[in-house]
Write an enzyme that holds these catalytic residues in place. Sequence first.
Site, short mmCIF file in Angstrom:
data_model
loop_
_atom_site.label_atom_id
_atom_site.label_comp_id
_atom_site.label_asym_id
_atom_site.label_seq_id
_atom_site.Cartn_x
_atom_site.Cartn_y
_atom_site.Cartn_z
N ASP A 98 69.74 35.28 58.94
CA ASP A 98 68.73 36.34 58.87
C ASP A 98 67.57 35.75 58.07
O ASP A 98 67.61 35.71 56.84
CB ASP A 98 69.30 37.58 58.17
CG ASP A 98 68.28 38.69 58.05
OD1 ASP A 98 67.45 38.84 58.96
OD2 ASP A 98 68.30 39.41 57.03
N GLU A 101 68.09 35.76 64.25
CA GLU A 101 67.36 36.93 64.72
C GLU A 101 65.99 36.51 65.25
O GLU A 101 65.33 35.65 64.69
CB GLU A 101 67.18 37.91 63.55
CG GLU A 101 66.65 39.26 63.95
CD GLU A 101 66.66 40.23 62.79
OE1 GLU A 101 67.70 40.87 62.56
OE2 GLU A 101 65.62 40.33 62.12
N ASP A 132 71.09 40.99 53.07
CA ASP A 132 70.69 39.85 53.90
C ASP A 132 71.89 39.07 54.42
O ASP A 132 71.88 38.60 55.56
CB ASP A 132 69.75 38.94 53.12
CG ASP A 132 68.47 39.67 52.72
OD1 ASP A 132 67.69 40.03 53.61
OD2 ASP A 132 68.26 39.88 51.51
#
Length: 181
Positions: free
Chosen positions: A8, A68, A140
């Site tokens: 992430d 992502e 996160d």
Amino acid sequence: MALILGVDPGSRKTGYGIIDDVKGKPCYVSSGVIRMGAELALPERLKVIFDSLCEIISHYQPQQFAIEQVFMAKNAGSALKLGQARGAAIVAACHFNIPVFEYEARKVKQAVVGTGAADKAQVQHMVKSLLSLSGTPQEDAADALAIAVCHSNTQQYMVRTARSLPGTSSNHKRFRRGRLM
């Protein structure tokens, strides 16, 4: 058995999560957050992301890398910094010849929570549940683990779909000389 590194990305905090896909079931290996000090200029933060992920990859040796995709934020400057953080992470994976897979945030949330509009707390709760964690992972790190789980689910779906197609391994024995037997 395939180790998957989920990332992430962020220019201040980059989450990472490693799962082991054992017979289609994701199993927790490790997770954490790479933190960059506010005093560092962006190029230095990108180097921290690259160096840290290279160290993680060297230690765990994942076979797949999931990250992502960039979404368009309200602030163009933030989107550009996020894109650069993603780039540093992707280059780390490419440096080790690891295939890179990208997923939209909505798809990740849908894969883990069941809705693409899930909030961070819902993602944390479901990651904790899916991976049988004793504690709740930091936001996160939970997002990174969710990305890895999404990738694992996607790969399993693709394998099941391929096996159900005519002429693939599961139907191969019944298929002789152009006709089903």
